[in-house]
Design an enzyme around this catalytic site. Structure first.
Site, PDB file in Angstrom:
ATOM      1  N   ASN A 235       0.841  -1.201   0.000  1.00  0.00           N
ATOM      2  CA  ASN A 235       0.000   0.000   0.000  1.00  0.00           C
ATOM      3  C   ASN A 235       0.871   1.242   0.000  1.00  0.00           C
ATOM      4  OD1 ASN A 235       0.506   0.859   2.844  1.00  0.00           O
ATOM      5  ND2 ASN A 235      -0.379  -1.167   3.241  1.00  0.00           N
ATOM      6  N   ASP A 304      -4.395  -6.210   5.378  1.00  0.00           N
ATOM      7  CA  ASP A 304      -5.416  -7.023   6.055  1.00  0.00           C
ATOM      8  C   ASP A 304      -5.335  -8.488   5.634  1.00  0.00           C
ATOM      9  OD1 ASP A 304      -6.608  -4.991   7.577  1.00  0.00           O
ATOM     10  OD2 ASP A 304      -7.560  -4.195   5.774  1.00  0.00           O
ATOM     11  N   ASP A 333      -4.232  -9.437  13.484  1.00  0.00           N
ATOM     12  CA  ASP A 333      -4.347  -8.018  13.849  1.00  0.00           C
ATOM     13  C   ASP A 333      -3.363  -7.782  14.989  1.00  0.00           C
ATOM     14  OD1 ASP A 333      -5.051  -5.512  14.947  1.00  0.00           O
ATOM     15  OD2 ASP A 333      -6.999  -5.642  13.926  1.00  0.00           O
ATOM     16  N   ILE A 334      -2.231  -7.194  14.652  1.00  0.00           N
ATOM     17  CA  ILE A 334      -1.135  -7.059  15.623  1.00  0.00           C
ATOM     18  C   ILE A 334      -1.585  -6.188  16.799  1.00  0.00           C
ATOM     19  CG2 ILE A 334       1.276  -6.347  15.929  1.00  0.00           C
ATOM     20  CD1 ILE A 334       1.536  -6.632  12.805  1.00  0.00           C
ATOM     21  N   LYS A 368     -13.250   2.293  15.693  1.00  0.00           N
ATOM     22  CA  LYS A 368     -12.009   1.505  15.622  1.00  0.00           C
ATOM     23  C   LYS A 368     -11.340   1.398  16.987  1.00  0.00           C
ATOM     24  CE  LYS A 368     -10.096   1.208  11.748  1.00  0.00           C
ATOM     25  NZ  LYS A 368      -9.478   1.555  10.483  1.00  0.00           N
TER      26      LYS A 368
HETATM   27  O1  C5P Z   1      -8.011  -2.288  10.985  1.00  0.00           O
HETATM   28  P1  C5P Z   1      -7.162  -1.157  10.500  1.00  0.00           P
HETATM   29  O2  C5P Z   1      -6.042  -1.587   9.614  1.00  0.00           O
HETATM   30  O3  C5P Z   1      -7.905  -0.010   9.908  1.00  0.00           O
HETATM   31  O4  C5P Z   1      -6.516  -0.588  11.853  1.00  0.00           O
HETATM   32  C1  C5P Z   1      -5.491   0.326  11.875  1.00  0.00           C
HETATM   33  C2  C5P Z   1      -4.680   0.156  13.126  1.00  0.00           C
HETATM   34  O5  C5P Z   1      -4.465  -1.199  13.463  1.00  0.00           O
HETATM   35  C3  C5P Z   1      -3.295   0.724  12.957  1.00  0.00           C
HETATM   36  O6  C5P Z   1      -2.856   1.146  14.226  1.00  0.00           O
HETATM   37  C4  C5P Z   1      -2.513  -0.475  12.457  1.00  0.00           C
HETATM   38  O7  C5P Z   1      -1.122  -0.340  12.677  1.00  0.00           O
HETATM   39  C5  C5P Z   1      -3.116  -1.602  13.267  1.00  0.00           C
HETATM   40  N1  C5P Z   1      -3.135  -2.897  12.591  1.00  0.00           N
HETATM   41  C6  C5P Z   1      -2.351  -3.928  13.061  1.00  0.00           C
HETATM   42  N2  C5P Z   1      -2.428  -5.157  12.455  1.00  0.00           N
HETATM   43  C7  C5P Z   1      -3.244  -5.377  11.430  1.00  0.00           C
HETATM   44  C8  C5P Z   1      -4.048  -4.342  10.934  1.00  0.00           C
HETATM   45  C9  C5P Z   1      -3.950  -3.106  11.535  1.00  0.00           C
HETATM   46  O8  C5P Z   1      -1.577  -3.722  13.992  1.00  0.00           O
HETATM   47  N3  C5P Z   1      -3.287  -6.568  10.862  1.00  0.00           N
END
Ligand code: C5P
Length: 430
Positions: A235, A304, A333-334, A368
């Site tokens: 991205n 994602d 999702d870290i 979020k």
């Molecule tokens: O779900 P989304 O990507 O919109 O969420 C954004 C937040 O979650 C950011 O802080 C991003 O670094 C973290 N994130 C993460 N691991 C993922 C997806 C998002 O740590 N797989």
């Protein structure tokens, strides 16, 4: 229309400036820049220019030995001020340059500081203007900062190391030396830091240590999810915001680990960087270190999904109209995982998330924050900040939201660090 290569160039070009000082970081600071004899004097020209660019008023003072290496003319042109080289300089009304210049300074920075000059300082010798000024400075108000530069044997000599220890004990701030090739042809410790490194150290010196004792773990940049050995999905995240936060956190006194996706940004000074490519690698790197951290800031734009399996050979185009069937699996999702960990739940680890949205920022960021289970979520409008040097932030917590108005990412990162530091005092849980 821009080609992909043009776009990459543009992104990389802008990226290089990501964590540079603001133009006004040293605004109003009056710095006496002292040069002593050493070949590193050539770097003092660049340093002087950087200090002036950052808004400082620079008064150059040179020893006779320094003037053998670089001329006062050069330093005058770069500082915009007449250079002082002698305690007998009759330009001062009272003929006391050592008193006047040191009383007007916010700091005396000696760069380069030779072995001989440091030896003089520890004995309080004052037989020329620069050492005289160091001795005459008001100790409490005018810090003395030294950037040593010398041959590696001279640096390693017990006499020099003893002098460095004594200078520190006397309250001077002695910067590190660089390592590498030396003008004499030898290789080792003792090079003067580069101008930009000295500038960074100077900015750190003046930054309030609101993160002292914290270990801040930050993710930044995009991830790259391989399809085959030559292709993948990524991205447009430039990583600039996360890198700026890493820099600001370090300057505020934290130990900082930066887990960076594939970006070409330089590592902020003093920050430990772990390079990763994919979301799985980012997750592994975070999990390996997060138990040591007290603050976790997830600024990365993590993909994602990833291709369910990456081909180990390049997928060949067989014929026209024939496209490969890709299937995807969700990445971990870290942030949500870390935020759900016992240390985060207990309040021993403060977690901050980011949300890049295109519209309805408040509503999306609020949702979020709840979904990720973090006490603080930082919202921004993605399309108006991707690759840029500035941004505007919306900070959402349990009590509501407030804006940090548009500014450079460098400044926003400093504000965010201040904000988080205040919260650490109070620990607001989700
Ligand atoms: O779900 P989304 O990507 O919109 O969420 C954004 C937040 O979650 C950011 O802080 C991003 O670094 C973290 N994130 C993460 N691991 C993922 C997806 C998002 O740590 N797989």
């Amino acid at each position: 229309m821009l080609s992909t290569r043009d776009m990459e160039n543009k992104i990389i070009k802008v990226s290089r400036s990501a964590t540079l000082p603001n133009m006004d970081d040293l605004h109003g600071k009056r710095i006496v820049l002292g040069l002593t004899g050493g070949i590193a004097c050539f770097k003092a020209a660049e340093l002087c220019r950087s200090l002036v660019k950052a808004g400082a008023k620079v008064q150059v003072v040179m020893t006779d030995a320094a003037a053998q290496f670089i001329t006062p003319v050069t330093m005058q042109a770069l500082s915009g001020q007449p250079v002082y080289t002698s305690q007998w300089d009759a330009r001062e009304g009272n003929n006391m340059a050592h008193i006047n210049l040191s009383r007007e300074a916010d700091a005396i920075l000696i760069a380069p500081a030779s072995a001989d000059f440091m030896a003089k300082l520890i004995h309080g010798k004052a037989d020329e203007l620069l050492s005289l000024m160091c001795l005459a400075r008001p100790l409490q108000n005018v810090p003395l900062i030294l950037a040593p530069a010398m041959n590696r044997e001279m640096w390693a000599h017990p006499a020099t190391q003893r002098n460095v220890a004594q200078l520190k004990a006397d309250g001077s701030h002695v910067l590190d030396v660089g390592q590498g090739d030396q003008a004499c042809g030898e290789t080792g410790d003792g090079r003067m830091l580069e101008a930009h490194e000295i500038l960074e150290d100077l900015l750190s010196f003046w930054t309030p240590k609101v993160f002292q004792g914290q270990h801040v773990l930050i993710t930044a940049g995009p991830t790259f999810e391989a399809i085959d050995p030559v292709r993948g999905i990524t991205n447009l995240s430039s990583g600039k915001m996360g890198f700026a936060i890493a820099r600001a956190a370090h300057q505020a006194g934290a130990k900082v680990t930066l887990v960076a996706g594939p970006v070409s940004l330089p590592t902020p000074r003093g920050v430990h960087r772990v390079n990763v490519r994919s979301a799985l690698q980012m997750n592994d790197a975070v999990q390996a270190i997060v138990h040591q951290a007290s603050v976790f800031i997830a600024a990365a734009a993590v993909a994602d999904w990833r291709p369910a399996s990456a081909a180990d050979q390049k997928i060949k185009k067989i014929g026209s109209g024939d496209s490969p069937n890709l299937s995807f699996v969700e990445n971990p999702d870290i942030l949500a995982t870390v935020a759900a960990s016992p240390r985060a739940q207990k309040g021993d680890l403060f977690c901050v998330g980011f949300a890049a949205e295109s519209h309805n920022l408040l509503a999306h960021a609020t949702a979020k924050r709840a979904r990720k289970g973090v006490p603080l979520l930082v919202g921004n409008i993605g399309p108006s900040t991707f690759g840029q040097d500035d941004n505007a932030l919306l900070l959402v917590d349990a009590n509501g939201a407030h804006d940090i108005p548009r500014n450079t990412k460098t400044k926003l990162a400093q504000d965010l660090v201040q904000d988080i530091a205040k919260r650490l005092g109070k620990l607001i849980l989700p």
